[in-house]
Design a protein around this motif. Structure first.
Motif, PDB file in Angstrom:
ATOM      1  N   ARG A  50      29.023  35.438  47.189  1.00  0.00           N
ATOM      2  CA  ARG A  50      29.200  34.003  47.434  1.00  0.00           C
ATOM      3  C   ARG A  50      29.794  33.308  46.210  1.00  0.00           C
ATOM      4  O   ARG A  50      30.730  32.515  46.321  1.00  0.00           O
ATOM      5  CB  ARG A  50      27.861  33.372  47.810  1.00  0.00           C
ATOM      6  N   GLU A  51      29.239  33.616  45.027  1.00  0.00           N
ATOM      7  CA  GLU A  51      29.729  32.985  43.808  1.00  0.00           C
ATOM      8  C   GLU A  51      31.149  33.441  43.492  1.00  0.00           C
ATOM      9  O   GLU A  51      31.985  32.649  43.043  1.00  0.00           O
ATOM     10  CB  GLU A  51      28.796  33.304  42.633  1.00  0.00           C
ATOM     11  N   GLY A  52      31.417  34.738  43.708  1.00  0.00           N
ATOM     12  CA  GLY A  52      32.755  35.251  43.431  1.00  0.00           C
ATOM     13  C   GLY A  52      33.810  34.576  44.286  1.00  0.00           C
ATOM     14  O   GLY A  52      34.883  34.193  43.798  1.00  0.00           O
ATOM     15  N   ARG A  53      33.522  34.409  45.563  1.00  0.00           N
ATOM     16  CA  ARG A  53      34.476  33.733  46.446  1.00  0.00           C
ATOM     17  C   ARG A  53      34.637  32.269  46.064  1.00  0.00           C
ATOM     18  O   ARG A  53      35.734  31.712  46.158  1.00  0.00           O
ATOM     19  CB  ARG A  53      34.014  33.872  47.891  1.00  0.00           C
ATOM     20  N   ARG A  54      33.539  31.638  45.628  1.00  0.00           N
ATOM     21  CA  ARG A  54      33.636  30.246  45.191  1.00  0.00           C
ATOM     22  C   ARG A  54      34.538  30.130  43.964  1.00  0.00           C
ATOM     23  O   ARG A  54      35.244  29.145  43.780  1.00  0.00           O
ATOM     24  CB  ARG A  54      32.239  29.691  44.880  1.00  0.00           C
ATOM     25  N   GLN A  55      34.496  31.136  43.116  1.00  0.00           N
ATOM     26  CA  GLN A  55      35.315  31.140  41.897  1.00  0.00           C
ATOM     27  C   GLN A  55      36.757  31.579  42.157  1.00  0.00           C
ATOM     28  O   GLN A  55      37.585  31.568  41.250  1.00  0.00           O
ATOM     29  CB  GLN A  55      34.671  32.049  40.851  1.00  0.00           C
ATOM     30  N   GLY A  56      37.036  31.997  43.390  1.00  0.00           N
ATOM     31  CA  GLY A  56      38.397  32.394  43.726  1.00  0.00           C
ATOM     32  C   GLY A  56      38.723  33.843  43.455  1.00  0.00           C
ATOM     33  O   GLY A  56      39.896  34.239  43.478  1.00  0.00           O
ATOM     34  N   THR A  57      37.710  34.661  43.201  1.00  0.00           N
ATOM     35  CA  THR A  57      37.934  36.087  42.972  1.00  0.00           C
ATOM     36  C   THR A  57      38.213  36.778  44.305  1.00  0.00           C
ATOM     37  O   THR A  57      37.573  36.471  45.312  1.00  0.00           O
ATOM     38  CB  THR A  57      36.708  36.729  42.300  1.00  0.00           C
ATOM     39  N   SER A  58      39.138  37.711  44.303  1.00  0.00           N
ATOM     40  CA  SER A  58      39.516  38.373  45.547  1.00  0.00           C
ATOM     41  C   SER A  58      38.409  39.294  46.043  1.00  0.00           C
ATOM     42  O   SER A  58      37.590  39.796  45.260  1.00  0.00           O
ATOM     43  CB  SER A  58      40.795  39.183  45.344  1.00  0.00           C
ATOM     44  N   ASP A  59      38.394  39.521  47.347  1.00  0.00           N
ATOM     45  CA  ASP A  59      37.414  40.434  47.942  1.00  0.00           C
ATOM     46  C   ASP A  59      37.572  41.849  47.399  1.00  0.00           C
ATOM     47  O   ASP A  59      36.586  42.580  47.232  1.00  0.00           O
ATOM     48  CB  ASP A  59      37.562  40.444  49.469  1.00  0.00           C
ATOM     49  N   VAL A  60      38.823  42.254  47.101  1.00  0.00           N
ATOM     50  CA  VAL A  60      39.070  43.612  46.585  1.00  0.00           C
ATOM     51  C   VAL A  60      38.375  43.793  45.236  1.00  0.00           C
ATOM     52  O   VAL A  60      37.684  44.795  45.010  1.00  0.00           O
ATOM     53  CB  VAL A  60      40.586  43.871  46.455  1.00  0.00           C
ATOM     54  N   ALA A  61      38.542  42.814  44.334  1.00  0.00           N
ATOM     55  CA  ALA A  61      37.928  42.904  43.013  1.00  0.00           C
ATOM     56  C   ALA A  61      36.408  42.826  43.114  1.00  0.00           C
ATOM     57  O   ALA A  61      35.683  43.560  42.420  1.00  0.00           O
ATOM     58  CB  ALA A  61      38.456  41.797  42.106  1.00  0.00           C
ATOM     59  N   LEU A  62      35.899  41.961  43.974  1.00  0.00           N
ATOM     60  CA  LEU A  62      34.452  41.832  44.143  1.00  0.00           C
ATOM     61  C   LEU A  62      33.856  43.120  44.698  1.00  0.00           C
ATOM     62  O   LEU A  62      32.813  43.589  44.226  1.00  0.00           O
ATOM     63  CB  LEU A  62      34.131  40.667  45.078  1.00  0.00           C
ATOM     64  N   ASP A  63      34.529  43.695  45.682  1.00  0.00           N
ATOM     65  CA  ASP A  63      34.032  44.927  46.286  1.00  0.00           C
ATOM     66  C   ASP A  63      33.963  46.051  45.255  1.00  0.00           C
ATOM     67  O   ASP A  63      32.979  46.798  45.198  1.00  0.00           O
ATOM     68  CB  ASP A  63      34.927  45.336  47.454  1.00  0.00           C
TER      69      ASP A  63
END
Length: 279
Positions: free
Chosen positions: A229-242
């Motif tokens: 949730r925080e990563g998406r709020r910060q604009g980080t891509s799903d690929v990098a988060l995964d």
């Protein structure tokens, strides 16, 4: 206010026109704020429920502004107690100031000190209101049970708990006298959030004004959901988060999950975003 210096009088005169008082206008708004808090941090449910009920009560009573009772969040370190408080402030659209009790000179960092002390000056409480012109900011005192006691040059002791007592009691907070400015202010609207890892170390007078809310540790699954949730709020891509989350899971968890771990995983995801893995 003749006892004050010119710049100090000017600072206080700026309040003559009044300050903003944040409100929750309808019970539906209270429900939305509580739902947002719970969705992000479900392990903080007992705290969110208390705030939710207080917001709805404020609406029903027709209060001119939002008034919340002082809150003491007690639970394991790293579960995001101060993060929750900052998030509450953002949802209420009020400023938030976080005071680390372990780093402050006892009460001085919060309420200020009288002239004659070596570190005389206004505290963070009145400074926040003067700067932001908001009567009900969120003031967080982190790890309140670990605060020390200050001593004047004459040997007089003054602890943080003693300084907080009149501010946590609505009757006395309405006419609180600032130690530095020597002027009375209505501090009864301030939203106090105290945090502790062990409330048993706190004095009974403080606990009677601020009963502890027992909080549990967060689970690994909750931590992963928070990271996404925080990563998406910060604009980080799903690929990098995964990739960052998978690395975290493979590494295993040697200790209790905490938001400090989440911060490291989010930083790793951001690094992957900026520096893709070479093949």
């Amino acid at each position: 206010m003749g006892h004050l210096q010119r710049d100090e009088r000017e600072r206080l005169t700026a309040l003559a026109g009044g300050v903003r008082l944040a409100t929750v206008k309808a019970e539906h708004q209270a429900d939305e704020i509580a739902a947002a808090l719970h969705d992000e941090m479900p392990w903080m449910g007992p705290a969110t429920e208390q705030v939710w009920r207080a917001m709805r009560r404020s609406v029903r009573e027709g209060s001119i502004g939002l008034r919340l009772p002082p809150i003491l969040l007690d639970g394991p370190p790293g579960i995001g107690k101060s993060f929750w408080a900052r998030r509450l402030g953002r949802l209420l659209t009020v400023p938030t100031t976080v005071i680390e009790a372990t780093n402050e000179n006892a009460s001085f960092g919060v309420v200020g000190s009288q002239r004659g002390w070596g570190s005389a000056g206004p505290g963070r409480l009145i400074s926040t209101i003067l700067m932001e012109h908001v009567a009900n900011p969120v003031v967080v005192v982190d790890e309140v049970e670990k605060s020390g006691t200050a001593k004047s040059m004459s040997g007089r002791a003054f602890g943080l708990s003693e300084a907080l007592l009149p501010l946590l009691e609505p009757m006395t907070a309405r006419s609180w006298s600032c130690p530095f400015y020597q002027v009375k202010f209505d501090m009864s609207w301030v939203i106090w959030v105290l945090t502790s890892n062990n409330y048993h170390a706190l004095p009974e007078p403080l606990l009677s004004r601020c009963p502890p809310i027992a909080l549990r540790a967060l689970t690994t699954d909750e931590l992963v959901m928070f990271i996404w949730r925080e990563g998406r709020r910060q604009g980080t891509s799903d690929v990098a988060l995964d990739a960052a989350v998978e690395a975290f899971k493979r590494a295993g968890q040697a200790s209790q999950p905490s938001l400090r771990t989440a911060a490291r995983v989010l930083q790793r995801a951001a690094d992957l975003e900026c520096h893709p893995t070479l093949h």
